[in-house]
Design an enzyme around this catalytic site. Structure first.
Site, PDB file in Angstrom:
ATOM      1  N   LYS A  93       0.835  -1.213   0.000  1.00 47.86           N
ATOM      2  CA  LYS A  93       0.000   0.000   0.000  1.00 47.86           C
ATOM      3  C   LYS A  93       0.864   1.256   0.000  1.00 47.86           C
ATOM      4  O   LYS A  93       0.380   2.370   0.130  1.00 47.86           O
ATOM      5  CB  LYS A  93      -0.866   0.034   1.275  1.00 47.86           C
ATOM      6  N   LYS A 124       2.875   2.031   2.331  1.00 44.99           N
ATOM      7  CA  LYS A 124       2.956   2.524   3.720  1.00 44.99           C
ATOM      8  C   LYS A 124       4.037   1.753   4.459  1.00 44.99           C
ATOM      9  O   LYS A 124       4.207   0.556   4.238  1.00 44.99           O
ATOM     10  CB  LYS A 124       1.626   2.266   4.456  1.00 44.99           C
TER      11      LYS A 124
HETATM   12  N1  C2G Z   1      -9.478   5.437  13.531  1.00 46.71           N
HETATM   13  C1  C2G Z   1     -10.368   6.206  14.304  1.00 46.71           C
HETATM   14  N2  C2G Z   1      -9.968   7.448  14.740  1.00 46.71           N
HETATM   15  C2  C2G Z   1      -8.741   7.927  14.447  1.00 46.71           C
HETATM   16  C3  C2G Z   1      -7.826   7.140  13.683  1.00 46.71           C
HETATM   17  C4  C2G Z   1      -8.228   5.898  13.232  1.00 46.71           C
HETATM   18  O1  C2G Z   1     -11.492   5.783  14.603  1.00 46.71           O
HETATM   19  N3  C2G Z   1      -8.411   9.142  14.906  1.00 46.71           N
HETATM   20  C5  C2G Z   1      -9.934   4.119  13.041  1.00 46.71           C
HETATM   21  C6  C2G Z   1      -9.885   4.032  11.502  1.00 46.71           C
HETATM   22  O2  C2G Z   1     -11.037   4.606  10.957  1.00 46.71           O
HETATM   23  C7  C2G Z   1      -9.808   2.533  11.278  1.00 46.71           C
HETATM   24  C8  C2G Z   1      -9.020   2.051  12.517  1.00 46.71           C
HETATM   25  O3  C2G Z   1      -9.038   3.119  13.473  1.00 46.71           O
HETATM   26  O4  C2G Z   1     -11.101   1.945  11.266  1.00 46.71           O
HETATM   27  C9  C2G Z   1      -7.573   1.710  12.195  1.00 46.71           C
HETATM   28  O5  C2G Z   1      -7.021   2.819  11.517  1.00 46.71           O
HETATM   29  P1  C2G Z   1      -5.616   2.647  10.761  1.00 46.71           P
HETATM   30  O6  C2G Z   1      -4.650   2.033  11.650  1.00 46.71           O
HETATM   31  O7  C2G Z   1      -5.300   3.961  10.145  1.00 46.71           O
HETATM   32  O8  C2G Z   1      -5.976   1.566   9.665  1.00 46.71           O
HETATM   33  P2  C2G Z   1      -6.045   1.736   8.083  1.00 46.71           P
HETATM   34  O9  C2G Z   1      -4.709   2.130   7.585  1.00 46.71           O
HETATM   35  O10 C2G Z   1      -7.196   2.587   7.809  1.00 46.71           O
HETATM   36  O11 C2G Z   1      -6.275   0.212   7.637  1.00 46.71           O
HETATM   37  O12 C2G Z   1      -8.334  -3.230   5.130  1.00 46.71           O
HETATM   38  C10 C2G Z   1      -8.464  -2.027   5.775  1.00 46.71           C
HETATM   39  C11 C2G Z   1      -7.168  -1.490   6.300  1.00 46.71           C
HETATM   40  O13 C2G Z   1      -6.466  -2.431   7.040  1.00 46.71           O
HETATM   41  C12 C2G Z   1      -7.455  -0.283   7.159  1.00 46.71           C
END
Ligand code: C2G
Length: 155
Positions: free
Chosen positions: A44, A46
């Site tokens: 991705k 990342k």
């Molecule tokens: N999240 C949240 N509030 C934040 C940051 C993140 O509620 N301030 C939630 C995101 O919306 C997500 C979860 O925490 O549902 C995990 O966020 P990330 O670690 O950023 O995950 P992401 O990169 O979005 O990975 O297949 C889907 C991916 O694995 C999602």
């Protein structure tokens, strides 16, 4: 028995992640969390600060999390839903609509994110603390101090 499923990177675990997991835990009896692997993140574009093993261990230790599974690809969700008997699939609303196609297998929901915190923002802030930036800031501070002393002497 209601089983809830979500996925995430959970890098630099913060209050936004915790608030989401707490809400998910209260939505059902069993919570399964898919944590994206370092290889999947690389795909991705990342790179996590914290390794998969540590991120999975941290998420697994959170109260309310019953099972952590590795997320290797985008298209494993349908298999995971069937394999773990998932009733509700949930993501933060930054993913709103993106997984509606799973609606034939289970309920799909999106929850409001916690505002004001994100792993990306934390990383950006840490980046400003690298030696080069600190030196730059010190130089600027030096210039500012001399300027102020100069004007002070003028007045
Ligand atoms: N999240 C949240 N509030 C934040 C940051 C993140 O509620 N301030 C939630 C995101 O919306 C997500 C979860 O925490 O549902 C995990 O966020 P990330 O670690 O950023 O995950 P992401 O990169 O979005 O990975 O297949 C889907 C991916 O694995 C999602």
């Amino acid at each position: 028995m209601t089983t809830v499923l979500t996925y995430g990177t959970f890098d630099l675990f913060h209050i936004g992640h915790l608030r989401l997991i707490e809400r998910l835990a209260s939505m059902g009896d069993r919570l399964v969390v898919g944590v994206s692997t370092d290889e999947f993140n690389a795909g991705k574009g990342k790179r996590s600060v914290v390794s998969y093993d540590d991120r999975a261990a941290i998420v697994g230790a959170i109260k309310g999390v019953d099972l952590v599974i590795p997320e290797h690809s985008w298209d494993q969700k349908r298999t995971d839903i069937a394999e773990h008997g998932v009733d509700v699939f949930v993501m933060g609303d930054d993913w709103a609509g993106r997984f509606d196609d799973l609606g034939d297998l289970c309920e799909v929901r999106y929850l409001p994110r916690t505002s004001g915190v994100s792993s990306t923002e934390i990383k950006d802030m840490l980046r400003t603390l690298d030696p080069a930036h600190i030196e730059e800031m010190q130089t600027a501070l030096g210039t500012l101090t001399r300027l102020l002393e100069h004007y002070r002497d003028l007045t």
